[in-house]
Write a protein that holds these residues in place. Structure first.
Motif, PDB file in Angstrom:
ATOM      1  N   PRO A   9       6.944  -1.229  -6.407  1.00 21.20           N
ATOM      2  CA  PRO A   9       6.463   0.050  -5.886  1.00 21.20           C
ATOM      3  C   PRO A   9       6.961   0.238  -4.457  1.00 21.20           C
ATOM      4  N   VAL A  10       7.781   1.251  -4.253  1.00 21.54           N
ATOM      5  CA  VAL A  10       8.370   1.481  -2.923  1.00 21.54           C
ATOM      6  C   VAL A  10       8.232   2.949  -2.530  1.00 21.54           C
ATOM      7  N   GLY A  14       5.656   4.519   4.777  1.00 16.91           N
ATOM      8  CA  GLY A  14       6.303   3.720   5.820  1.00 16.91           C
ATOM      9  C   GLY A  14       5.970   4.236   7.209  1.00 16.91           C
ATOM     10  N   THR A  15       4.708   4.585   7.425  1.00 12.50           N
ATOM     11  CA  THR A  15       4.326   5.208   8.706  1.00 12.50           C
ATOM     12  C   THR A  15       4.588   4.286   9.893  1.00 12.50           C
ATOM     13  N   ARG A  16       4.504   2.975   9.660  1.00  8.02           N
ATOM     14  CA  ARG A  16       4.676   2.070  10.795  1.00  8.02           C
ATOM     15  C   ARG A  16       6.118   2.033  11.299  1.00  8.02           C
ATOM     16  N   GLN A 105       1.527  10.098  -2.686  1.00  5.36           N
ATOM     17  CA  GLN A 105       1.265   8.717  -2.269  1.00  5.36           C
ATOM     18  C   GLN A 105      -0.238   8.454  -2.238  1.00  5.36           C
ATOM     19  N   LEU A 106      -0.729   8.032  -3.418  1.00  7.90           N
ATOM     20  CA  LEU A 106      -2.176   7.838  -3.561  1.00  7.90           C
ATOM     21  C   LEU A 106      -2.549   6.366  -3.628  1.00  7.90           C
ATOM     22  N   GLY A 107      -1.720   5.522  -3.052  1.00  9.65           N
ATOM     23  CA  GLY A 107      -2.067   4.106  -2.970  1.00  9.65           C
ATOM     24  C   GLY A 107      -1.203   3.225  -3.859  1.00  9.65           C
ATOM     25  N   ALA A 111       0.540   3.734  -7.580  1.00  9.73           N
ATOM     26  CA  ALA A 111       1.997   3.599  -7.767  1.00  9.73           C
ATOM     27  C   ALA A 111       2.293   2.686  -8.960  1.00  9.73           C
ATOM     28  N   PHE A 128       5.601  -5.952  -3.931  1.00 15.80           N
ATOM     29  CA  PHE A 128       5.578  -4.903  -2.920  1.00 15.80           C
ATOM     30  C   PHE A 128       6.815  -5.049  -2.040  1.00 15.80           C
ATOM     31  N   GLY A 129       7.191  -3.923  -1.427  1.00 22.34           N
ATOM     32  CA  GLY A 129       8.460  -3.912  -0.690  1.00 22.34           C
ATOM     33  C   GLY A 129       8.504  -4.759   0.562  1.00 22.34           C
ATOM     34  N   ASP A 130       7.351  -5.160   1.085  1.00 19.82           N
ATOM     35  CA  ASP A 130       7.327  -5.697   2.451  1.00 19.82           C
ATOM     36  C   ASP A 130       7.289  -7.211   2.601  1.00 19.82           C
TER      37      ASP A 130
HETATM   38  P1  UTP Z   1       1.852  -0.378   2.482  1.00 15.81           P
HETATM   39  O1  UTP Z   1       0.403  -0.544   2.533  1.00 15.81           O
HETATM   40  O2  UTP Z   1       2.701  -1.331   3.250  1.00 15.81           O
HETATM   41  O3  UTP Z   1       2.202   1.110   2.896  1.00 15.81           O
HETATM   42  O4  UTP Z   1       2.256  -0.397   0.958  1.00 15.81           O
HETATM   43  P2  UTP Z   1       3.591   1.748   3.301  1.00 15.81           P
HETATM   44  O5  UTP Z   1       3.516   3.194   3.023  1.00 15.81           O
HETATM   45  O6  UTP Z   1       4.743   1.019   2.681  1.00 15.81           O
HETATM   46  O7  UTP Z   1       3.697   1.508   4.872  1.00 15.81           O
HETATM   47  P3  UTP Z   1       2.755   2.096   6.051  1.00 15.81           P
HETATM   48  O8  UTP Z   1       1.430   1.387   5.916  1.00 15.81           O
HETATM   49  O9  UTP Z   1       2.641   3.583   5.856  1.00 15.81           O
HETATM   50  O10 UTP Z   1       3.497   1.735   7.283  1.00 15.81           O
HETATM   51  C1  UTP Z   1       2.395  -1.598   0.195  1.00 15.81           C
HETATM   52  C2  UTP Z   1       3.409  -1.350  -0.904  1.00 15.81           C
HETATM   53  O11 UTP Z   1       2.942  -0.335  -1.794  1.00 15.81           O
HETATM   54  C3  UTP Z   1       3.848   0.753  -1.842  1.00 15.81           C
HETATM   55  C4  UTP Z   1       4.668   0.645  -0.566  1.00 15.81           C
HETATM   56  O12 UTP Z   1       5.921   1.280  -0.711  1.00 15.81           O
HETATM   57  C5  UTP Z   1       4.753  -0.868  -0.362  1.00 15.81           C
HETATM   58  O13 UTP Z   1       5.773  -1.449  -1.159  1.00 15.81           O
HETATM   59  N1  UTP Z   1       3.066   2.012  -1.943  1.00 15.81           N
HETATM   60  C6  UTP Z   1       2.027   2.232  -1.115  1.00 15.81           C
HETATM   61  C7  UTP Z   1       3.424   2.943  -2.899  1.00 15.81           C
HETATM   62  O14 UTP Z   1       4.384   2.737  -3.667  1.00 15.81           O
HETATM   63  N2  UTP Z   1       2.697   4.084  -3.005  1.00 15.81           N
HETATM   64  C8  UTP Z   1       1.636   4.359  -2.193  1.00 15.81           C
HETATM   65  O15 UTP Z   1       0.992   5.420  -2.353  1.00 15.81           O
HETATM   66  C9  UTP Z   1       1.291   3.382  -1.226  1.00 15.81           C
END
Ligand code: UTP
Length: 275
Positions: A9-10, A14-16, A105-107, A111, A128-130
């Motif tokens: 799920p990506v 990516g607000t940070r 983007q509902l969490g 996803a 997860f992508g991170d």
């Molecule tokens: P994060 O909590 O790291 O959120 O998501 P984010 O959007 O990547 O980054 P910030 O917090 O805004 O900086 C954890 C994983 O879940 C995916 C993200 O892409 C990441 O791989 N995700 C999160 C979704 O696919 N959809 C969503 O609605 C939320």
């Protein structure tokens, strides 16, 4: 176990990494000579998973595009004798990539749910992508070998032992010490971002999972109970909480250094360690 598929799920905002992520998904930031997401795909390939689903949001099409075959470019490289470049380009030739949109983007749980109908394998890996684990074995490799000995349809979470003062940043698990074997822990409960005083352990959940089909049913129930996906985020950990009474949940404390590349500081650390 017949684990042949992985969901990545990506779709997150990516607000940070804003304002960078206005134009480039953070998953495409480079580490060595490749985007970070390629390390996750390689983690799948290294464990024989060649069926991969990206859950993306609108505007993040560059992620699947990176892995899409470019016949014209390949032909040009072949014509010019650029063997090494051609080889690198063909690295993902055997992988079946699928892209599914998360419309809003509902969490992270929402996803993952978008990939429900795509899933054939039981169980399925979710990365997860991170989260990168730097060490002898990849995170997924460690999870897959731990999962082999577990009861059918168990959930397996990737865990990191974090300093107590940082537990507030993590989902923390409670552990049944009697049923714990070394790095493999039996999970008794889960708490999101507890204070150091209330944390039942110092094992935090890292974004790598092996989940059974029942987790999709739990996510569906959560959406139904909410009267549809409205506003509130649906997290994967919400499904685990709902499954706790009926499903065996385990955690594996991974060996190696975990880097959270989802923050600018973590990304800098990854660049420093991995070059
Ligand atoms: P994060 O909590 O790291 O959120 O998501 P984010 O959007 O990547 O980054 P910030 O917090 O805004 O900086 C954890 C994983 O879940 C995916 C993200 O892409 C990441 O791989 N995700 C999160 C979704 O696919 N959809 C969503 O609605 C939320």
């Amino acid at each position: 176990m017949r684990l042949t598929q992985a969901i990545l799920p990506v779709a997150g905002l990516g607000t940070r990494f804003l304002p960078w992520t206005k134009v480039i998904p953070k998953e495409l930031l480079p580490l060595r000579n490749r985007p970070m997401i390629a390390f996750l795909v390689d983690e799948c390939l290294g464990n024989g998973i060649t069926d991969i689903c990206f859950v993306i949001s609108h505007g993040k099409e560059l992620i699947p595009q990176y892995f899409t075959k470019d016949l014209a470019l390949e032909a040009l490289l072949a014509k010019r004798g650029k063997v090494d470049a051609l080889q690198e380009l063909c690295r993902y030739a055997e992988v079946r990539f699928t892209t599914i949109y998360q419309e809003e983007q509902l969490g992270d749980g929402h996803a993952v749910l978008q990939a429900q109908t795509w899933v054939q394998s039981t169980p399925v890996a979710v990365l997860f992508g991170d989260d990168l684990i730097v060490g002898k074995a990849t995170g997924l490799q460690q999870l897959m070998s731990a999962y082999t000995g577990l009861p059918e349809d168990s959930i397996l979470l990737c865990l990191e032992d974090v300093p107590r003062e940082y537990v507030r940043k993590y989902g923390i698990v409670g552990i049944d010490e009697r049923a714990t074997q070394g790095r493999l822990k039996k999970v008794t409960h889960l708490i999101e971002k507890p204070s150091p005083e209330e944390a039942p352990s110092t094992f935090g959940i890292v974004g790598k999972y092996i989940i059974p089909r029942s987790t999709f049913s739990a996510l569906t129930r959560i959406v139904e109970e909410m009267g549809g996906p409205a506003g509130k985020e649906i997290r994967l950990v919400d499904a685990f909480l709902q499954q706790l009474p009926t499903t065996q949940i385990y955690g594996y404390a991974v060996e190696g250094k975990r880097i959270d590349t989802g923050t600018p500081e973590g990304y800098r650390e990854a660049v420093r360690i991995m070059g």
